[in-house]
Design a protein around this motif. Sequence first.
Motif, PDB file in Angstrom:
ATOM      1  N   VAL A   1      31.303  50.364  37.455  1.00 58.70           N
ATOM      2  CA  VAL A   1      30.642  49.127  37.032  1.00 58.70           C
ATOM      3  C   VAL A   1      31.281  47.931  37.725  1.00 58.70           C
ATOM      4  O   VAL A   1      30.576  47.025  38.205  1.00 58.70           O
ATOM      5  CB  VAL A   1      30.729  48.959  35.500  1.00 58.70           C
ATOM      6  N   PHE A   2      32.600  47.912  37.807  1.00 60.32           N
ATOM      7  CA  PHE A   2      33.281  46.779  38.425  1.00 60.32           C
ATOM      8  C   PHE A   2      32.854  46.589  39.871  1.00 60.32           C
ATOM      9  O   PHE A   2      32.654  45.451  40.321  1.00 60.32           O
ATOM     10  CB  PHE A   2      34.798  46.953  38.351  1.00 60.32           C
ATOM     11  N   GLU A   3      32.730  47.682  40.617  1.00 54.92           N
ATOM     12  CA  GLU A   3      32.318  47.573  42.020  1.00 54.92           C
ATOM     13  C   GLU A   3      30.947  46.923  42.140  1.00 54.92           C
ATOM     14  O   GLU A   3      30.722  46.087  43.021  1.00 54.92           O
ATOM     15  CB  GLU A   3      32.315  48.964  42.671  1.00 54.92           C
TER      16      GLU A   3
ATOM     17  N   ILE B   1      28.429  39.349  42.232  1.00 55.70           N
ATOM     18  CA  ILE B   1      29.043  38.019  42.196  1.00 55.70           C
ATOM     19  C   ILE B   1      29.269  37.484  43.605  1.00 55.70           C
ATOM     20  O   ILE B   1      28.951  36.326  43.908  1.00 55.70           O
ATOM     21  CB  ILE B   1      30.357  38.068  41.410  1.00 55.70           C
ATOM     22  N   ILE B   2      29.822  38.309  44.464  1.00 50.07           N
ATOM     23  CA  ILE B   2      30.110  37.867  45.831  1.00 50.07           C
ATOM     24  C   ILE B   2      28.840  37.431  46.549  1.00 50.07           C
ATOM     25  O   ILE B   2      28.807  36.417  47.256  1.00 50.07           O
ATOM     26  CB  ILE B   2      30.818  38.988  46.616  1.00 50.07           C
TER      27      ILE B   2
ATOM     28  N   ASP C   1      38.740  40.150  32.422  1.00 47.65           N
ATOM     29  CA  ASP C   1      40.157  39.986  32.768  1.00 47.65           C
ATOM     30  C   ASP C   1      40.383  40.173  34.267  1.00 47.65           C
ATOM     31  O   ASP C   1      41.099  39.386  34.908  1.00 47.65           O
ATOM     32  CB  ASP C   1      41.016  40.988  31.995  1.00 47.65           C
ATOM     33  N   GLU C   2      39.766  41.206  34.819  1.00 51.90           N
ATOM     34  CA  GLU C   2      39.968  41.501  36.242  1.00 51.90           C
ATOM     35  C   GLU C   2      39.289  40.464  37.129  1.00 51.90           C
ATOM     36  O   GLU C   2      39.849  40.043  38.152  1.00 51.90           O
ATOM     37  CB  GLU C   2      39.435  42.902  36.555  1.00 51.90           C
ATOM     38  N   LEU C   3      38.100  40.027  36.758  1.00 48.02           N
ATOM     39  CA  LEU C   3      37.393  39.025  37.555  1.00 48.02           C
ATOM     40  C   LEU C   3      38.140  37.695  37.564  1.00 48.02           C
ATOM     41  O   LEU C   3      38.192  37.014  38.592  1.00 48.02           O
ATOM     42  CB  LEU C   3      35.976  38.830  37.020  1.00 48.02           C
ATOM     43  N   ARG C   4      38.700  37.316  36.429  1.00 42.14           N
ATOM     44  CA  ARG C   4      39.470  36.071  36.388  1.00 42.14           C
ATOM     45  C   ARG C   4      40.694  36.153  37.278  1.00 42.14           C
ATOM     46  O   ARG C   4      41.135  35.155  37.859  1.00 42.14           O
ATOM     47  CB  ARG C   4      39.877  35.762  34.944  1.00 42.14           C
ATOM     48  N   ARG C   5      41.251  37.344  37.383  1.00 50.14           N
ATOM     49  CA  ARG C   5      42.435  37.525  38.247  1.00 50.14           C
ATOM     50  C   ARG C   5      42.047  37.439  39.720  1.00 50.14           C
ATOM     51  O   ARG C   5      42.748  36.797  40.514  1.00 50.14           O
ATOM     52  CB  ARG C   5      43.081  38.879  37.953  1.00 50.14           C
ATOM     53  N   ILE C   6      40.925  38.055  40.071  1.00 55.95           N
ATOM     54  CA  ILE C   6      40.512  38.111  41.476  1.00 55.95           C
ATOM     55  C   ILE C   6      39.826  36.833  41.935  1.00 55.95           C
ATOM     56  O   ILE C   6      40.001  36.394  43.072  1.00 55.95           O
ATOM     57  CB  ILE C   6      39.571  39.318  41.696  1.00 55.95           C
TER      58      ILE C   6
ATOM     59  N   PRO D   1      39.784  33.203  40.846  1.00 52.54           N
ATOM     60  CA  PRO D   1      40.297  32.126  39.976  1.00 52.54           C
ATOM     61  C   PRO D   1      39.347  30.941  39.833  1.00 52.54           C
ATOM     62  O   PRO D   1      39.483  30.167  38.879  1.00 52.54           O
ATOM     63  CB  PRO D   1      41.603  31.716  40.667  1.00 52.54           C
ATOM     64  N   LYS D   2      38.399  30.789  40.749  1.00 49.95           N
ATOM     65  CA  LYS D   2      37.440  29.679  40.657  1.00 49.95           C
ATOM     66  C   LYS D   2      36.115  30.103  40.045  1.00 49.95           C
ATOM     67  O   LYS D   2      35.117  29.390  40.154  1.00 49.95           O
ATOM     68  CB  LYS D   2      37.210  29.062  42.037  1.00 49.95           C
ATOM     69  N   LEU D   3      36.125  31.245  39.392  1.00 49.27           N
ATOM     70  CA  LEU D   3      34.913  31.757  38.752  1.00 49.27           C
ATOM     71  C   LEU D   3      34.998  31.529  37.246  1.00 49.27           C
ATOM     72  O   LEU D   3      35.951  31.959  36.595  1.00 49.27           O
ATOM     73  CB  LEU D   3      34.763  33.257  39.032  1.00 49.27           C
ATOM     74  N   ALA D   4      34.021  30.838  36.694  1.00 52.50           N
ATOM     75  CA  ALA D   4      33.966  30.627  35.243  1.00 52.50           C
ATOM     76  C   ALA D   4      33.162  31.764  34.617  1.00 52.50           C
ATOM     77  O   ALA D   4      32.127  32.179  35.152  1.00 52.50           O
ATOM     78  CB  ALA D   4      33.321  29.288  34.928  1.00 52.50           C
ATOM     79  N   ILE D   5      33.638  32.281  33.485  1.00 53.13           N
ATOM     80  CA  ILE D   5      33.055  33.477  32.872  1.00 53.13           C
ATOM     81  C   ILE D   5      32.945  33.293  31.372  1.00 53.13           C
ATOM     82  O   ILE D   5      33.819  32.690  30.740  1.00 53.13           O
ATOM     83  CB  ILE D   5      33.939  34.721  33.149  1.00 53.13           C
ATOM     84  N   GLY D   6      31.897  33.825  30.780  1.00 52.84           N
ATOM     85  CA  GLY D   6      31.741  33.814  29.332  1.00 52.84           C
ATOM     86  C   GLY D   6      30.898  34.971  28.858  1.00 52.84           C
ATOM     87  O   GLY D   6      30.155  35.573  29.648  1.00 52.84           O
ATOM     88  N   THR D   7      31.012  35.295  27.572  1.00 52.52           N
ATOM     89  CA  THR D   7      30.298  36.428  27.004  1.00 52.52           C
ATOM     90  C   THR D   7      29.423  35.998  25.837  1.00 52.52           C
ATOM     91  O   THR D   7      29.883  35.315  24.919  1.00 52.52           O
ATOM     92  CB  THR D   7      31.276  37.517  26.513  1.00 52.52           C
TER      93      THR D   7
END
Length: 338
Positions: free
Chosen positions: A51-53, A59-60, A85-90, A92-98
């Motif tokens: 799923v992450f891939e 996103i990219i 968690d992983e996306l925020r690490r990779i 840093p300029k990406l805003a995320i919410g659920t």
Amino acid sequence: MNSTTSTIDDASRLDLRKQALCDAEMRQAHYLSHPVVTDSLHLATEPVKEVFEVVQHLIIHRFPGSPFIGAFRMGKTHTIQILCDELRRIFPKLAIGTLIAKKHDKPTEKAFWGDALDDYEHGASLYGTAPERRRRFMSMIVSAVLSVKGDQYVFFVDEGQCWTLSEWVWMRDLTNDLKRRGIRTTTIVFAHEELNVLRDMLISTGRTDLIGRFFHTPYVFRGLRNESELQSMMQCLDDPSKHEHPCGSGICMSEFFLPAAYCAGWRLATEAPHLWAAFGQVAARQGRIAKDIGMQWVMSSIRAWLFIVANYDSADFKSPPDSWVEAIGASTYQASLQ
């Protein structure tokens, strides 16, 4: 300085180990907060990595979004947390919410934006008209993007099958308004197979605006499919560099429950063949084959098994007969096959 720090760190680690493994009172405190006991452990299994891939690709390349569809108890909610968690690490300029989709007998825009604000823990989720709540939510998203100095926002929608056509239209309008403000959005939907009913209806009625925005390419969110994937997952519970408790103790998940066995060389991963066979045995009772086993059933079974065998801990520990079948019974896996 580094040598001194290392010595202090080693001393602290040994002290934590003694507390968690030898001190009865402290061990009980650590037990009650243990990630396995509290069901708060997030494991990057093979399905999660798949799923992450996909999500990273979306996103990219700034695709508007896609759904991941799977059966109940596959671990969708925990997967979203891992992804965030992983996306925020990779990025840093990406805003995320659920957003957690809620099912209402009579959906209203006022309730929709109130739910959205509540998901983001906004203190005024119950106040104001629908337009006021919408503006409040929009302001939160814009502020989140500005705070990371980015231009992209990722929405994760959990339980996406709960929203009707109306909710998705409101979501479409929100993403349109954000785009006009220079913010591109990607919406990743996690849902049960019921979402296919809505998607089919949208296709049949020509709603390309929603199909293209949220449902263009459905992906399967699966469970564990074979013993090898199960063993790989269980190895993570044997590795303190991946998961430890208490933090800084170097005690992995399996050692905490069976310290004597672990010290003597036993590892939880060696139990994978027994657990997989037990799932097959339980599934056969319902005339089914064990496949696509969700993380809810796997972790519930492992948790129950660790509770069962903790009193058998010894240097020559061996899994008690039928203990894995008993543990699966506690997970209600069999009932899910009916």
